[in-house]
Design an enzyme around this catalytic site. Structure first.
Site, PDB file in Angstrom:
ATOM      1  N   MET A  17       0.832  -1.203   0.000  1.00 11.06           N
ATOM      2  CA  MET A  17       0.000   0.000   0.000  1.00 11.06           C
ATOM      3  C   MET A  17       0.873   1.262   0.000  1.00 11.06           C
ATOM      4  O   MET A  17       0.375   2.366   0.234  1.00 11.06           O
ATOM      5  CB  MET A  17      -0.934   0.015   1.206  1.00 11.06           C
ATOM      6  CG  MET A  17      -1.884  -1.188   1.203  1.00 11.06           C
ATOM      7  SD  MET A  17      -3.387  -0.899   2.139  1.00 11.06           S
ATOM      8  CE  MET A  17      -2.741  -0.565   3.754  1.00 11.06           C
ATOM      9  N   TYR A  64       4.063   4.063   0.851  1.00 13.91           N
ATOM     10  CA  TYR A  64       4.703   4.766   1.968  1.00 13.91           C
ATOM     11  C   TYR A  64       5.788   3.848   2.546  1.00 13.91           C
ATOM     12  O   TYR A  64       5.757   3.451   3.703  1.00 13.91           O
ATOM     13  CB  TYR A  64       3.700   5.226   3.025  1.00 13.91           C
ATOM     14  CG  TYR A  64       4.177   6.507   3.678  1.00 13.91           C
ATOM     15  CD1 TYR A  64       4.189   7.704   2.967  1.00 13.91           C
ATOM     16  CD2 TYR A  64       4.668   6.515   4.981  1.00 13.91           C
ATOM     17  CE1 TYR A  64       4.667   8.873   3.536  1.00 13.91           C
ATOM     18  CE2 TYR A  64       5.148   7.676   5.560  1.00 13.91           C
ATOM     19  CZ  TYR A  64       5.140   8.846   4.826  1.00 13.91           C
ATOM     20  OH  TYR A  64       5.610  10.012   5.380  1.00 13.91           O
ATOM     21  N   HIS A 111       9.071   1.698   3.709  1.00 12.92           N
ATOM     22  CA  HIS A 111      10.125   1.709   4.729  1.00 12.92           C
ATOM     23  C   HIS A 111      11.035   0.528   4.417  1.00 12.92           C
ATOM     24  O   HIS A 111      10.817  -0.191   3.418  1.00 12.92           O
ATOM     25  CB  HIS A 111       9.512   1.645   6.136  1.00 12.92           C
ATOM     26  CG  HIS A 111       8.475   0.576   6.310  1.00 12.92           C
ATOM     27  ND1 HIS A 111       8.771  -0.767   6.249  1.00 12.92           N
ATOM     28  CD2 HIS A 111       7.127   0.648   6.503  1.00 12.92           C
ATOM     29  CE1 HIS A 111       7.679  -1.466   6.429  1.00 12.92           C
ATOM     30  NE2 HIS A 111       6.647  -0.645   6.570  1.00 12.92           N
ATOM     31  N   GLU A 112      12.022   0.317   5.269  1.00 11.06           N
ATOM     32  CA  GLU A 112      12.994  -0.751   4.976  1.00 11.06           C
ATOM     33  C   GLU A 112      12.379  -2.148   5.010  1.00 11.06           C
ATOM     34  O   GLU A 112      12.925  -3.080   4.411  1.00 11.06           O
ATOM     35  CB  GLU A 112      14.171  -0.686   5.951  1.00 11.06           C
ATOM     36  CG  GLU A 112      15.091   0.484   5.676  1.00 11.06           C
ATOM     37  CD  GLU A 112      16.110   0.636   6.790  1.00 11.06           C
ATOM     38  OE1 GLU A 112      17.080  -0.149   6.805  1.00 11.06           O
ATOM     39  OE2 GLU A 112      15.920   1.518   7.651  1.00 11.06           O
ATOM     40  N   HIS A 143       9.429  -2.920   3.636  1.00 12.75           N
ATOM     41  CA  HIS A 143       9.011  -3.098   2.245  1.00 12.75           C
ATOM     42  C   HIS A 143      10.234  -3.397   1.370  1.00 12.75           C
ATOM     43  O   HIS A 143      10.204  -4.288   0.516  1.00 12.75           O
ATOM     44  CB  HIS A 143       8.344  -1.829   1.706  1.00 12.75           C
ATOM     45  CG  HIS A 143       7.023  -1.488   2.339  1.00 12.75           C
ATOM     46  ND1 HIS A 143       6.843  -0.362   3.101  1.00 12.75           N
ATOM     47  CD2 HIS A 143       5.816  -2.103   2.293  1.00 12.75           C
ATOM     48  CE1 HIS A 143       5.576  -0.304   3.496  1.00 12.75           C
ATOM     49  NE2 HIS A 143       4.933  -1.347   3.028  1.00 12.75           N
ATOM     50  N   MET A 166       8.662  -2.006  11.815  1.00 11.73           N
ATOM     51  CA  MET A 166       8.429  -0.921  10.849  1.00 11.73           C
ATOM     52  C   MET A 166       7.028  -1.030  10.282  1.00 11.73           C
ATOM     53  O   MET A 166       6.535  -2.133  10.000  1.00 11.73           O
ATOM     54  CB  MET A 166       9.447  -0.982   9.733  1.00 11.73           C
ATOM     55  CG  MET A 166      10.806  -0.571  10.233  1.00 11.73           C
ATOM     56  SD  MET A 166      11.917  -0.245   8.868  1.00 11.73           S
ATOM     57  CE  MET A 166      13.391   0.123   9.806  1.00 11.73           C
ATOM     58  N   ARG A 171       2.178   3.083   9.258  1.00  8.99           N
ATOM     59  CA  ARG A 171       1.352   3.789  10.255  1.00  8.99           C
ATOM     60  C   ARG A 171       2.188   4.357  11.406  1.00  8.99           C
ATOM     61  O   ARG A 171       1.664   5.170  12.182  1.00  8.99           O
ATOM     62  CB  ARG A 171       0.259   2.862  10.794  1.00  8.99           C
ATOM     63  CG  ARG A 171      -0.826   2.558   9.771  1.00  8.99           C
ATOM     64  CD  ARG A 171      -2.027   1.842  10.388  1.00  8.99           C
ATOM     65  NE  ARG A 171      -3.137   1.767   9.460  1.00  8.99           N
ATOM     66  CZ  ARG A 171      -3.440   0.706   8.700  1.00  8.99           C
ATOM     67  NH1 ARG A 171      -2.695  -0.388   8.747  1.00  8.99           N
ATOM     68  NH2 ARG A 171      -4.488   0.741   7.894  1.00  8.99           N
TER      69      ARG A 171
HETATM   70  P1  AMP Z   1       1.633  -2.717   3.496  1.00  8.16           P
HETATM   71  O1  AMP Z   1       2.124  -1.662   2.550  1.00  8.16           O
HETATM   72  O2  AMP Z   1       1.612  -2.294   4.919  1.00  8.16           O
HETATM   73  O3  AMP Z   1       0.344  -3.368   3.026  1.00  8.16           O
HETATM   74  O4  AMP Z   1       2.725  -3.875   3.444  1.00  8.16           O
HETATM   75  C1  AMP Z   1       3.117  -4.468   2.241  1.00  8.16           C
HETATM   76  C2  AMP Z   1       3.875  -5.737   2.552  1.00  8.16           C
HETATM   77  O5  AMP Z   1       5.024  -5.417   3.337  1.00  8.16           O
HETATM   78  C3  AMP Z   1       3.046  -6.735   3.371  1.00  8.16           C
HETATM   79  O6  AMP Z   1       3.297  -8.056   2.923  1.00  8.16           O
HETATM   80  C4  AMP Z   1       3.568  -6.522   4.763  1.00  8.16           C
HETATM   81  O7  AMP Z   1       3.433  -7.662   5.596  1.00  8.16           O
HETATM   82  C5  AMP Z   1       5.024  -6.211   4.500  1.00  8.16           C
HETATM   83  N1  AMP Z   1       5.595  -5.484   5.633  1.00  8.16           N
HETATM   84  C6  AMP Z   1       5.069  -4.399   6.265  1.00  8.16           C
HETATM   85  N2  AMP Z   1       5.841  -4.041   7.301  1.00  8.16           N
HETATM   86  C7  AMP Z   1       6.881  -4.919   7.327  1.00  8.16           C
HETATM   87  C8  AMP Z   1       8.025  -5.081   8.170  1.00  8.16           C
HETATM   88  N3  AMP Z   1       8.264  -4.267   9.193  1.00  8.16           N
HETATM   89  N4  AMP Z   1       8.873  -6.087   7.897  1.00  8.16           N
HETATM   90  C9  AMP Z   1       8.649  -6.935   6.849  1.00  8.16           C
HETATM   91  N5  AMP Z   1       7.596  -6.832   6.023  1.00  8.16           N
HETATM   92  C10 AMP Z   1       6.728  -5.844   6.254  1.00  8.16           C
END
Ligand code: AMP
Length: 281
Positions: A30, A32, A34-35, A37, A184, A187
């Site tokens: 989604m 935004y 971070h490390e 991702h 990380m 949010r």
């Molecule tokens: P999101 O953008 O939050 O939907 O996350 C995209 C993908 O990155 C999802 O598969 C999350 O589980 C993964 N993700 C988010 N935060 C982390 C993190 N701190 N460490 C590893 N993977 C993450």
């Protein structure tokens, strides 16, 4: 690196890659970044000839009172970070591109979605599995990468992929943390300085639970109460759920025999954060 906004464009771009037999890795996000991702992108880079990152704040996985409108967005910064991690293509469709007004098909995984975020965010996983199915059909990747921070999401997507006989390897990646232990998350940007300090209660309570288990507390309900009390000692924190469950079926456990998943959702001020750990006896 290319950025495509329409399904037609990305399909056209990927057609020649499929034809030549190149392997394709997909990282659904989604945005935004971070490390955490980037760790998924880097792994996808290592495993595949082409890496596609989807960047889509999926409206149908948000509840009516959730943060869809305020969810952080910054495409320029994300594009820089994706390029740095070796991504070939960002797929960034609009909500109308993914869900035109005629849209009426949804994908639902039962059972695994009854607990944790499935219980506290009704409809959330229906939104996740629907969008992930669509992304799988659009990109047709060989491998797709998901973070274990969203452990339930990983298990649900893995199940859906098996049940639907999709020829895609679902790869789970470890949770990437800040140096002080906070998982990380996009949010985390909502947190003010006091809340940022308070947010450490999540990762600390995971370590606290592992220590109590090592002390011999293997009754899941006793351990759960201890963790709840530990979190409630923080005035800015309020518990959405604390659950100790089995790592495969996400069902509650009476006794921890060899391992169990401790999953947390805690509100720090107005920000709902999740974290989890596999507790090992
Ligand atoms: P999101 O953008 O939050 O939907 O996350 C995209 C993908 O990155 C999802 O598969 C999350 O589980 C993964 N993700 C988010 N935060 C982390 C993190 N701190 N460490 C590893 N993977 C993450």
């Amino acid at each position: 690196m290319e950025i495509f906004h329409t399904i037609e464009e990305i399909r056209e771009y990927l057609a020649s890659k499929h034809k030549s037999g190149s392997s394709i890795g997909l990282v659904p996000t989604m945005g935004y970044f971070h490390e955490g991702h980037q760790s998924l992108m880097r792994r996808a880079r290592k495993d595949n000839d082409f890496v596609v990152v989807s960047l889509f704040v999926n409206p149908i996985q948000f509840g009516p009172k959730e943060d869809l409108r305020t969810y952080p967005r910054d495409l320029q910064r994300d594009a820089r970070m994706a390029e740095e991690a070796g991504v070939d293509v960002i797929f960034n469709p609009s909500a109308e591109e993914m869900y035109p007004s005629s849209y009426c098909t949804y994908v639902e995984v039962t059972g695994l979605t009854d607990s944790l975020c499935g219980a506290s965010r009704p409809g959330h996983f229906r939104g996740v599995t629907t969008v992930v199915s669509k992304l799988f059909n659009i990109v047709m990747p060989d491998r797709a990468y998901f973070g274990m921070k969203d452990y339930q999401q990983f298990k649900v997507v893995e199940r859906m992929t098996l049940d639907m006989n999709l020829p895609i390897a679902v790869v789970g990646m470890p949770t990437f943390r800040e140096p002080d232990g906070l998982a990380m998350s996009s949010r985390n940007s909502y947190l003010n300085p006091d809340e940022r300090i308070t947010a450490l209660i999540l990762s600390r309570s995971l370590a606290f639970a592992q220590d109590r288990l090592a002390d011999g507390v293997s009754c899941a309900s006793s351990l759960k109460s201890m963790v709840e009390q530990y979190i409630m000692s923080e005035p800015l924190a309020s518990i959405d759920y604390v659950e100790i469950i089995d790592t495969d079926h996400l069902r509650s456990l009476a006794e921890i025999r060899d391992q169990a998943l401790l999953a947390l959702a805690v509100k720090i001020g107005k920000t709902r954060l999740i974290d989890n750990a596999i507790l090992i006896k």
